[in-house]
Design a protein around this motif. Structure first.
Motif, PDB file in Angstrom:
ATOM      1  N   VAL A  51       0.843  -1.192   0.000  1.00 53.71           N
ATOM      2  CA  VAL A  51       0.000   0.000   0.000  1.00 53.71           C
ATOM      3  C   VAL A  51       0.879   1.242   0.000  1.00 53.71           C
ATOM      4  CG1 VAL A  51      -1.902  -1.142   1.231  1.00 53.71           C
ATOM      5  CG2 VAL A  51      -0.134   0.068   2.533  1.00 53.71           C
ATOM      6  N   ILE A  52       0.259   2.372  -0.299  1.00 54.81           N
ATOM      7  CA  ILE A  52       0.886   3.678  -0.146  1.00 54.81           C
ATOM      8  C   ILE A  52       0.169   4.386   0.998  1.00 54.81           C
ATOM      9  CG2 ILE A  52       1.288   5.942  -1.187  1.00 54.81           C
ATOM     10  CD1 ILE A  52       3.049   3.813  -2.361  1.00 54.81           C
ATOM     11  N   SER A  53       0.950   4.786   2.022  1.00 54.93           N
ATOM     12  CA  SER A  53       0.375   5.478   3.174  1.00 54.93           C
ATOM     13  C   SER A  53       0.731   6.964   3.116  1.00 54.93           C
ATOM     14  CB  SER A  53       0.915   4.885   4.481  1.00 54.93           C
ATOM     15  OG  SER A  53       0.537   3.539   4.628  1.00 54.93           O
ATOM     16  N   CYS A  54      -0.165   7.768   3.700  1.00 50.03           N
ATOM     17  CA  CYS A  54       0.075   9.205   3.781  1.00 50.03           C
ATOM     18  C   CYS A  54      -0.716   9.754   4.955  1.00 50.03           C
ATOM     19  CB  CYS A  54      -0.345   9.901   2.482  1.00 50.03           C
ATOM     20  SG  CYS A  54       0.024  11.670   2.441  1.00 50.03           S
ATOM     21  N   GLN A  55      -0.156  10.764   5.635  1.00 51.92           N
ATOM     22  CA  GLN A  55      -0.826  11.323   6.795  1.00 51.92           C
ATOM     23  C   GLN A  55      -2.103  12.059   6.408  1.00 51.92           C
ATOM     24  OE1 GLN A  55      -0.319  10.826   9.838  1.00 51.92           O
ATOM     25  NE2 GLN A  55      -1.409  12.440  10.943  1.00 51.92           N
ATOM     26  N   GLU A  56      -2.124  12.681   5.248  1.00 48.54           N
ATOM     27  CA  GLU A  56      -3.292  13.446   4.827  1.00 48.54           C
ATOM     28  C   GLU A  56      -4.065  12.666   3.762  1.00 48.54           C
ATOM     29  OE1 GLU A  56      -2.266  17.393   3.691  1.00 48.54           O
ATOM     30  OE2 GLU A  56      -1.047  17.762   5.486  1.00 48.54           O
ATOM     31  N   ASP A  72       0.528   7.572 -10.504  1.00 51.19           N
ATOM     32  CA  ASP A  72      -0.096   8.327  -9.405  1.00 51.19           C
ATOM     33  C   ASP A  72       0.938   8.926  -8.471  1.00 51.19           C
ATOM     34  OD1 ASP A  72      -2.871   7.782 -10.047  1.00 51.19           O
ATOM     35  OD2 ASP A  72      -2.433   5.708  -9.464  1.00 51.19           O
ATOM     36  N   LEU A  73       2.164   8.428  -8.504  1.00 48.76           N
ATOM     37  CA  LEU A  73       3.208   8.874  -7.574  1.00 48.76           C
ATOM     38  C   LEU A  73       4.229   9.791  -8.231  1.00 48.76           C
ATOM     39  CD1 LEU A  73       3.810   5.459  -5.774  1.00 48.76           C
ATOM     40  CD2 LEU A  73       2.644   7.467  -4.835  1.00 48.76           C
ATOM     41  N   GLU A  74       4.094  10.012  -9.507  1.00 53.03           N
ATOM     42  CA  GLU A  74       5.070  10.842 -10.218  1.00 53.03           C
ATOM     43  C   GLU A  74       5.024  12.276  -9.673  1.00 53.03           C
ATOM     44  OE1 GLU A  74       6.756  11.181 -14.739  1.00 53.03           O
ATOM     45  OE2 GLU A  74       4.598  10.879 -14.449  1.00 53.03           O
ATOM     46  N   GLY A  75       6.218  12.821  -9.362  1.00 50.16           N
ATOM     47  CA  GLY A  75       6.327  14.185  -8.857  1.00 50.16           C
ATOM     48  C   GLY A  75       6.084  14.331  -7.375  1.00 50.16           C
ATOM     49  N   LYS A  76       5.769  13.244  -6.675  1.00 48.26           N
ATOM     50  CA  LYS A  76       5.513  13.287  -5.227  1.00 48.26           C
ATOM     51  C   LYS A  76       6.688  12.668  -4.484  1.00 48.26           C
ATOM     52  CE  LYS A  76       0.506  12.878  -5.886  1.00 48.26           C
ATOM     53  NZ  LYS A  76       0.533  12.901  -7.355  1.00 48.26           N
ATOM     54  N   LEU A  77       7.012  13.228  -3.322  1.00 45.62           N
ATOM     55  CA  LEU A  77       8.107  12.680  -2.535  1.00 45.62           C
ATOM     56  C   LEU A  77       7.677  11.355  -1.913  1.00 45.62           C
ATOM     57  CD1 LEU A  77      10.893  12.735  -1.269  1.00 45.62           C
ATOM     58  CD2 LEU A  77       9.985  14.196   0.557  1.00 45.62           C
ATOM     59  N   LEU A  81      10.428   8.682 -10.336  1.00 50.06           N
ATOM     60  CA  LEU A  81       9.969   8.913  -8.966  1.00 50.06           C
ATOM     61  C   LEU A  81      10.947   9.798  -8.199  1.00 50.06           C
ATOM     62  CD1 LEU A  81       8.529   5.568  -7.557  1.00 50.06           C
ATOM     63  CD2 LEU A  81       7.321   7.482  -8.588  1.00 50.06           C
ATOM     64  N   TRP A  82      10.375  10.606  -7.329  1.00 48.81           N
ATOM     65  CA  TRP A  82      11.149  11.369  -6.351  1.00 48.81           C
ATOM     66  C   TRP A  82      11.187  10.479  -5.108  1.00 48.81           C
ATOM     67  CZ3 TRP A  82       9.172  16.587  -3.899  1.00 48.81           C
ATOM     68  CH2 TRP A  82      10.165  17.116  -3.070  1.00 48.81           C
ATOM     69  N   PHE A  83      12.243   9.726  -4.974  1.00 51.16           N
ATOM     70  CA  PHE A  83      12.261   8.635  -3.991  1.00 51.16           C
ATOM     71  C   PHE A  83      13.480   8.732  -3.080  1.00 51.16           C
ATOM     72  CE2 PHE A  83      13.342   4.358  -2.538  1.00 51.16           C
ATOM     73  CZ  PHE A  83      12.120   3.880  -2.099  1.00 51.16           C
ATOM     74  N   GLU A  84      13.248   8.493  -1.781  1.00 53.64           N
ATOM     75  CA  GLU A  84      14.340   8.476  -0.803  1.00 53.64           C
ATOM     76  C   GLU A  84      14.229   7.231   0.061  1.00 53.64           C
ATOM     77  OE1 GLU A  84      14.308  12.058   1.483  1.00 53.64           O
ATOM     78  OE2 GLU A  84      14.675  13.367  -0.259  1.00 53.64           O
ATOM     79  N   VAL A  85      15.369   6.688   0.461  1.00 53.51           N
ATOM     80  CA  VAL A  85      15.417   5.511   1.329  1.00 53.51           C
ATOM     81  C   VAL A  85      15.514   5.964   2.780  1.00 53.51           C
ATOM     82  CG1 VAL A  85      16.717   3.427   1.946  1.00 53.51           C
ATOM     83  CG2 VAL A  85      16.530   4.124  -0.456  1.00 53.51           C
ATOM     84  N   MET A 124       6.413  10.518   7.538  1.00 48.60           N
ATOM     85  CA  MET A 124       5.043  10.586   7.055  1.00 48.60           C
ATOM     86  C   MET A 124       4.239  11.609   7.848  1.00 48.60           C
ATOM     87  SD  MET A 124       2.240   7.560   6.504  1.00 48.60           S
ATOM     88  CE  MET A 124       1.900   7.353   8.236  1.00 48.60           C
ATOM     89  N   VAL A 125       4.416  11.596   9.174  1.00 53.29           N
ATOM     90  CA  VAL A 125       3.638  12.489  10.034  1.00 53.29           C
ATOM     91  C   VAL A 125       4.053  13.941   9.854  1.00 53.29           C
ATOM     92  CG1 VAL A 125       3.152  13.096  12.429  1.00 53.29           C
ATOM     93  CG2 VAL A 125       3.113  10.706  11.728  1.00 53.29           C
ATOM     94  N   HIS A 126       5.358  14.209   9.776  1.00 52.36           N
ATOM     95  CA  HIS A 126       5.844  15.582   9.794  1.00 52.36           C
ATOM     96  C   HIS A 126       6.105  16.167   8.411  1.00 52.36           C
ATOM     97  CE1 HIS A 126       6.295  15.711  14.174  1.00 52.36           C
ATOM     98  NE2 HIS A 126       6.721  14.457  14.090  1.00 52.36           N
ATOM     99  N   ASN A 127       6.409  15.324   7.451  1.00 47.77           N
ATOM    100  CA  ASN A 127       6.747  15.840   6.127  1.00 47.77           C
ATOM    101  C   ASN A 127       5.713  15.499   5.058  1.00 47.77           C
ATOM    102  OD1 ASN A 127       9.129  16.819   7.234  1.00 47.77           O
ATOM    103  ND2 ASN A 127      10.281  14.966   6.731  1.00 47.77           N
ATOM    104  N   HIS A 128       4.652  14.773   5.450  1.00 48.63           N
ATOM    105  CA  HIS A 128       3.544  14.444   4.557  1.00 48.63           C
ATOM    106  C   HIS A 128       4.018  13.755   3.275  1.00 48.63           C
ATOM    107  CE1 HIS A 128       1.219  16.811   7.334  1.00 48.63           C
ATOM    108  NE2 HIS A 128       1.924  17.897   7.066  1.00 48.63           N
ATOM    109  N   VAL A 129       4.947  12.829   3.435  1.00 47.72           N
ATOM    110  CA  VAL A 129       5.454  12.085   2.285  1.00 47.72           C
ATOM    111  C   VAL A 129       4.561  10.877   2.027  1.00 47.72           C
ATOM    112  CG1 VAL A 129       7.832  12.799   2.718  1.00 47.72           C
ATOM    113  CG2 VAL A 129       6.982  10.669   3.711  1.00 47.72           C
ATOM    114  N   PHE A 130       4.758  10.267   0.866  1.00 47.08           N
ATOM    115  CA  PHE A 130       4.069   9.027   0.525  1.00 47.08           C
ATOM    116  C   PHE A 130       4.992   7.860   0.868  1.00 47.08           C
ATOM    117  CE2 PHE A 130       1.808  12.195  -1.764  1.00 47.08           C
ATOM    118  CZ  PHE A 130       0.535  11.709  -1.996  1.00 47.08           C
TER     119      PHE A 130
END
Length: 299
Positions: free
Chosen positions: A169-174, A187-192, A217-221, A232-238
């Motif tokens: 799944v993809i989780s997000c705080q908002e 759906d994830l293109e351009g999103k962190l 993808l704008w992707f970080e490990v 996820m909580v503080h930076n609203h990432v996917f």
């Protein structure tokens, strides 16, 4: 029939002479004849033909010689393996992905203690590291097993013993940032986005799909689940996440299914390497204990 009787038969089948076989076995001729008679009685068929004091094998005897030779050789290999196993300490190295904590395998300490209690000849070295590092360490032959999480994929020269699997799944705080329905690469293109391993190693099937669809993808490990939760909580990432009922976001519903993708948790090993018997024994025990502990929790 026991292994000693089988050895008596094979010695006689080789020499085709009771006296020579008895000397070779360091037993009396009478004891040999008696043991062979017991075998023939058990199988209800003669094994030898004696014409003018010259022995030959019956059809049943020929069959037993072939099958019995394989059985004795297998038995001897098992005995030799046991002697090696009990005579020296077997060192096994486990590359442990930190991405599995605290939600995926919370009972790992208990499980490893049971392993040591059951197989005291094992000396298990546990090396905590990132998920990508665990995969690469096994691939390079620097660890016997890797306890990892990954999207299912083929890895040449490596075998995965799957312990459990989950939907991706993809989780997000908002919630409002998540589109309705299942998600895909576009759906994830351009999103962190963040994940507990690289696209190339841990999320290989999704990485391949992005290449095929031309999605960048704008992707970080991130190193572990705690850091992923914070991001996820503080930076609203996917977050590339798992669908598991005892994770913090399951009841809140702040996720969307990643259509066509799943996770598997398991033990990764090289297909050809040393100490094969010990490694297979470790893998089999680990899975049995994992299943048993999970069944206890569900009961």
């Amino acid at each position: 029939m026991d292994i000693t009787q089988l050895r008596y038969f094979l010695a006689t089948a080789e020499t085709l002479n009771y006296t020579k076989a008895a000397k070779q076995l360091y037993i009396s001729r009478q004891a040999l004849r008696q043991a062979l008679s017991v075998l023939e009685h058990e199988f209800e068929t003669p094994l030898f033909i004696n014409r003018r004091n010259k022995l030959s094998l019956t059809a049943a005897g020929e069959y037993l010689r072939t099958a019995g030779t394989e059985a004795v050789e297998s038995f001897d290999r098992a005995c030799q393996g046991m002697k090696r196993f009990t005579a020296q300490e077997t060192v096994l190295t486990l590359a442990l992905s930190k991405s599995l904590f605290p939600f995926m395998i919370p009972d790992l300490d208990q499980l490893l203690k049971r392993l040591q209690a059951r197989y005291p000849a094992f000396c298990l070295k546990v090396l905590p590291m990132s998920n990508d590092e665990a995969i690469e360490t096994v691939n390079l032959g620097q660890a016997d097993w890797g306890l990892i999480i990954q999207m299912p994929c083929s890895r040449p020269g490596l075998t995965m013993e799957v312990l459990t699997s989950y939907d991706a799944v993809i989780s997000c705080q908002e919630c409002e940032l998540l589109p309705p329905g299942p998600m895909g690469p576009k759906d994830l293109e351009g999103k962190l986005c963040i994940g507990m391993g690289s696209l190339e190693k841990t999320l290989r099937p999704f990485y391949d799909a992005c290449l095929k669809e031309g999605v960048q993808l704008w992707f970080e490990v991130v190193p572990d689940t705690i850091d992923a939760f914070y991001q996820m909580v503080h930076n609203h990432v996917f977050v590339f996440d798992i669908l598991k009922e005892d994770t913090p976001f399951y009841e809140q519903g702040e996720f969307r299914r990643l259509e066509g993708y799943s996770w598997e948790v398991g033990l990764l090993r090289r297909e050809t390497s040393g100490q094969k018997e010990a490694k297979l024994l470790f893998g089999r025990f680990f899975k049995e204990e994992f299943d048993r502990l999970r069944a206890e929790k569900q009961a």
